[in-house]
Design an enzyme around this catalytic site. Structure first.
Site, PDB file in Angstrom:
ATOM      1  N   ARG A  54       0.833  -1.213   0.000  1.00  0.00           N
ATOM      2  CA  ARG A  54       0.000   0.000   0.000  1.00  0.00           C
ATOM      3  C   ARG A  54       0.867   1.262   0.000  1.00  0.00           C
ATOM      4  O   ARG A  54       0.551   2.259  -0.647  1.00  0.00           O
ATOM      5  CB  ARG A  54      -0.918   0.007   1.231  1.00  0.00           C
ATOM      6  CG  ARG A  54      -2.129  -0.881   1.018  1.00  0.00           C
ATOM      7  CD  ARG A  54      -3.084  -0.771   2.170  1.00  0.00           C
ATOM      8  NE  ARG A  54      -3.612   0.557   2.364  1.00  0.00           N
ATOM      9  CZ  ARG A  54      -4.068   1.019   3.519  1.00  0.00           C
ATOM     10  NH1 ARG A  54      -4.047   0.262   4.595  1.00  0.00           N
ATOM     11  NH2 ARG A  54      -4.536   2.240   3.616  1.00  0.00           N
ATOM     12  N   VAL A  79      -4.684   7.873   5.461  1.00  0.00           N
ATOM     13  CA  VAL A  79      -3.326   7.759   6.002  1.00  0.00           C
ATOM     14  C   VAL A  79      -2.302   8.070   4.913  1.00  0.00           C
ATOM     15  O   VAL A  79      -1.116   7.812   5.072  1.00  0.00           O
ATOM     16  CB  VAL A  79      -3.089   6.323   6.563  1.00  0.00           C
ATOM     17  CG1 VAL A  79      -4.022   6.034   7.727  1.00  0.00           C
ATOM     18  CG2 VAL A  79      -3.247   5.250   5.478  1.00  0.00           C
ATOM     19  N   ASP A  80      -2.786   8.652   3.787  1.00  0.00           N
ATOM     20  CA  ASP A  80      -1.961   8.661   2.578  1.00  0.00           C
ATOM     21  C   ASP A  80      -1.161   9.937   2.316  1.00  0.00           C
ATOM     22  O   ASP A  80      -0.471  10.010   1.298  1.00  0.00           O
ATOM     23  CB  ASP A  80      -2.827   8.332   1.362  1.00  0.00           C
ATOM     24  CG  ASP A  80      -3.997   9.299   1.172  1.00  0.00           C
ATOM     25  OD1 ASP A  80      -3.949  10.438   1.681  1.00  0.00           O
ATOM     26  OD2 ASP A  80      -4.964   8.906   0.496  1.00  0.00           O
ATOM     27  N   HIS A  98      -6.549   8.485  11.854  1.00  0.00           N
ATOM     28  CA  HIS A  98      -6.126   7.075  11.717  1.00  0.00           C
ATOM     29  C   HIS A  98      -4.625   6.951  11.448  1.00  0.00           C
ATOM     30  O   HIS A  98      -4.169   5.933  10.923  1.00  0.00           O
ATOM     31  CB  HIS A  98      -6.940   6.363  10.629  1.00  0.00           C
ATOM     32  CG  HIS A  98      -8.378   6.146  11.015  1.00  0.00           C
ATOM     33  ND1 HIS A  98      -9.374   5.812  10.131  1.00  0.00           N
ATOM     34  CD2 HIS A  98      -8.986   6.218  12.243  1.00  0.00           C
ATOM     35  CE1 HIS A  98     -10.529   5.685  10.779  1.00  0.00           C
ATOM     36  NE2 HIS A  98     -10.317   5.942  12.059  1.00  0.00           N
ATOM     37  N   GLY A 141     -16.582  11.646   1.035  1.00  0.00           N
ATOM     38  CA  GLY A 141     -15.934  10.401   0.610  1.00  0.00           C
ATOM     39  C   GLY A 141     -15.718   9.401   1.733  1.00  0.00           C
ATOM     40  O   GLY A 141     -14.722   8.691   1.732  1.00  0.00           O
ATOM     41  N   THR A 142     -16.645   9.345   2.653  1.00  0.00           N
ATOM     42  CA  THR A 142     -16.544   8.332   3.715  1.00  0.00           C
ATOM     43  C   THR A 142     -17.861   7.564   3.800  1.00  0.00           C
ATOM     44  O   THR A 142     -18.936   8.158   3.659  1.00  0.00           O
ATOM     45  CB  THR A 142     -16.192   8.957   5.086  1.00  0.00           C
ATOM     46  OG1 THR A 142     -16.232   7.929   6.081  1.00  0.00           O
ATOM     47  CG2 THR A 142     -17.116  10.096   5.490  1.00  0.00           C
ATOM     48  N   ASN A 185     -20.634  12.599  -1.803  1.00  0.00           N
ATOM     49  CA  ASN A 185     -20.370  11.178  -2.021  1.00  0.00           C
ATOM     50  C   ASN A 185     -21.190  10.746  -3.240  1.00  0.00           C
ATOM     51  O   ASN A 185     -22.332  11.178  -3.385  1.00  0.00           O
ATOM     52  CB  ASN A 185     -20.829  10.375  -0.767  1.00  0.00           C
ATOM     53  CG  ASN A 185     -20.217   9.001  -0.682  1.00  0.00           C
ATOM     54  OD1 ASN A 185     -20.205   8.246  -1.650  1.00  0.00           O
ATOM     55  ND2 ASN A 185     -19.725   8.656   0.491  1.00  0.00           N
TER      56      ASN A 185
HETATM   57  P1  OAD Z   1     -14.818   3.408   2.881  1.00  0.00           P
HETATM   58  O1  OAD Z   1     -14.108   2.558   1.885  1.00  0.00           O
HETATM   59  O2  OAD Z   1     -15.585   2.729   3.945  1.00  0.00           O
HETATM   60  O3  OAD Z   1     -15.828   4.369   2.127  1.00  0.00           O
HETATM   61  C1  OAD Z   1     -15.437   5.091   1.006  1.00  0.00           C
HETATM   62  C2  OAD Z   1     -16.570   6.017   0.606  1.00  0.00           C
HETATM   63  O4  OAD Z   1     -16.117   6.810  -0.474  1.00  0.00           O
HETATM   64  C3  OAD Z   1     -17.832   5.289   0.118  1.00  0.00           C
HETATM   65  O5  OAD Z   1     -18.967   5.853   0.765  1.00  0.00           O
HETATM   66  C4  OAD Z   1     -17.860   5.594  -1.373  1.00  0.00           C
HETATM   67  O6  OAD Z   1     -19.177   5.714  -1.898  1.00  0.00           O
HETATM   68  C5  OAD Z   1     -17.143   6.916  -1.419  1.00  0.00           C
HETATM   69  N1  OAD Z   1     -16.490   7.261  -2.706  1.00  0.00           N
HETATM   70  C6  OAD Z   1     -16.013   6.433  -3.650  1.00  0.00           C
HETATM   71  N2  OAD Z   1     -15.492   7.152  -4.665  1.00  0.00           N
HETATM   72  C7  OAD Z   1     -15.629   8.460  -4.347  1.00  0.00           C
HETATM   73  C8  OAD Z   1     -15.286   9.687  -4.972  1.00  0.00           C
HETATM   74  N3  OAD Z   1     -14.682   9.733  -6.146  1.00  0.00           N
HETATM   75  N4  OAD Z   1     -15.609  10.843  -4.342  1.00  0.00           N
HETATM   76  C9  OAD Z   1     -16.229  10.820  -3.127  1.00  0.00           C
HETATM   77  N5  OAD Z   1     -16.581   9.690  -2.498  1.00  0.00           N
HETATM   78  C10 OAD Z   1     -16.289   8.531  -3.093  1.00  0.00           C
HETATM   79  O7  OAD Z   1     -13.715   4.413   3.464  1.00  0.00           O
HETATM   80  P2  OAD Z   1     -13.731   5.214   4.834  1.00  0.00           P
HETATM   81  O8  OAD Z   1     -15.078   5.720   5.155  1.00  0.00           O
HETATM   82  O9  OAD Z   1     -12.607   6.169   4.759  1.00  0.00           O
HETATM   83  O10 OAD Z   1      -9.757   2.474   8.908  1.00  0.00           O
HETATM   84  O11 OAD Z   1     -13.355   4.061   5.847  1.00  0.00           O
HETATM   85  C11 OAD Z   1     -13.157   4.379   7.180  1.00  0.00           C
HETATM   86  C12 OAD Z   1     -12.066   3.537   7.758  1.00  0.00           C
HETATM   87  O12 OAD Z   1     -12.322   2.159   7.519  1.00  0.00           O
HETATM   88  C13 OAD Z   1     -10.684   3.760   7.137  1.00  0.00           C
HETATM   89  O13 OAD Z   1     -10.014   4.871   7.653  1.00  0.00           O
HETATM   90  C14 OAD Z   1      -9.990   2.477   7.477  1.00  0.00           C
HETATM   91  C15 OAD Z   1     -11.087   1.512   7.112  1.00  0.00           C
HETATM   92  O14 OAD Z   1     -11.018   0.276   7.687  1.00  0.00           O
HETATM   93  C16 OAD Z   1      -8.680   1.953   9.405  1.00  0.00           C
HETATM   94  O15 OAD Z   1      -7.807   1.451   8.726  1.00  0.00           O
HETATM   95  C17 OAD Z   1      -8.627   2.028  10.901  1.00  0.00           C
END
Ligand code: OAD
Length: 251
Positions: free
Chosen positions: A73, A106-107, A122, A193-194, A219
């Site tokens: 990664r 984390v990027d 995170h 984007g979460t 989103n």
């Molecule tokens: P997720 O992978 O759970 O969610 C990503 C979100 O981004 C989804 O709701 C998608 O619909 C949306 N998405 C996709 N493409 C997009 C775009 N171009 N523009 C905007 N939104 C878009 O990711 P997180 O919510 O960040 O934790 O996940 C939370 C945590 O779960 C992460 O930090 C990580 C993971 O396990 C740890 O590693 C502790």
């Protein structure tokens, strides 16, 4: 839902009138840069099991596998660049009175794009820490011996691990308190984007909402929190965020 320019103008007015604004980002913001998200069809957690890669127990059982996955990664992230969504957030910070970015990512792409007032809830994949004493380490603190994994030069000689938060771990010291405090006083909270599935990060929007904040979700897919939002801008953040910046600059 298609977004009319009226939505952008009224959001821009709110942003400019706000005493304080918070944006909270998740993996979706980096998706257009080529960093995979965690959930959804192409999500990492569809291909890999978090229990085997992203918990302290997984590292204890098989540190080689965990380190290999994080190195993969890390290399992937090193090769990508911020996208227009990251740059738009960096520009918003310069245009608004008081702007804080909370990120679950984390990027480093927010830093690369120029954002400065960031709370990384995170951790950061480019950092390394000791599995035993939990201290962040520099290269000179690391013992590298052939045939052994890298270890910290501390009394416990702990294995070196990525500086990210794993499932079952606490957030970095102060991250929850700081994030809750800025969210509570935010007149506008942008959730970008979460999937809003991972707590405590997914709870910060409620800190804003319950204190009268105007909450916006950006989103392509409405999340479970869509119902509490005051405005939903449905689409990729790399397209929506630059339009918000344009609208702010036009006022
Ligand atoms: P997720 O992978 O759970 O969610 C990503 C979100 O981004 C989804 O709701 C998608 O619909 C949306 N998405 C996709 N493409 C997009 C775009 N171009 N523009 C905007 N939104 C878009 O990711 P997180 O919510 O960040 O934790 O996940 C939370 C945590 O779960 C992460 O930090 C990580 C993971 O396990 C740890 O590693 C502790």
């Amino acid at each position: 839902m298609d977004v009319s320019s009226k939505d952008y103008v009224s959001l821009a007015e709110r942003l400019l009138n706000a005493r304080s604004v918070v944006a909270m980002t998740g993996a979706g913001v980096s998706n257009e840069s080529g960093v995979p998200t965690f959930r959804g069809l192409d999500g990492l957690w569809n291909k890999y099991r978090p229990e085997e890669l992203a918990t302290p127990g997984a590292f204890r059982r098989n540190p080689e596998l965990v380190l290999e996955w994080y190195n993969w990664r890390r290399d992937l992230i090193k090769a990508v660049k911020p996208n227009p969504g990251h740059y738009a957030l960096a520009e918003l910070e310069t245009l608004l009175e008081d702007f804080t970015l909370i990120t679950q990512n984390v990027d480093n792409l927010h830093y690369d794009a120029g954002s400065r007032n960031i709370i990384e809830v995170h951790g950061n994949i480019s950092k390394e820490k000791c599995f035993m004493c939990d201290q962040f380490v520099q290269e000179e603190d690391i013992i590298r011996k052939k045939g052994d994994l890298p270890r910290h030069n501390c009394p416990a000689k702990g294995l070196i691990r990525p500086g990210v938060v794993w499932f079952g771990e606490q957030l970095p010291p102060g991250a929850i308190e700081q994030s809750s405090a800025v969210s509570e006083k935010a007149d506008v909270f942008l959730s970008i984007g979460t999937s809003s599935k991972v707590y405590p990060a997914a709870g910060f929007v409620m800190d804003s909402k319950t204190n009268g904040g105007y909450c916006v979700e950006i989103n392509p897919v409405p999340t479970d929190q869509a119902g509490i939002m005051d405005l939903i801008l449905q689409g990729p953040s790399g397209e929506i965020l630059p339009k918000i910046v344009e609208a702010v600059k036009a006022l």
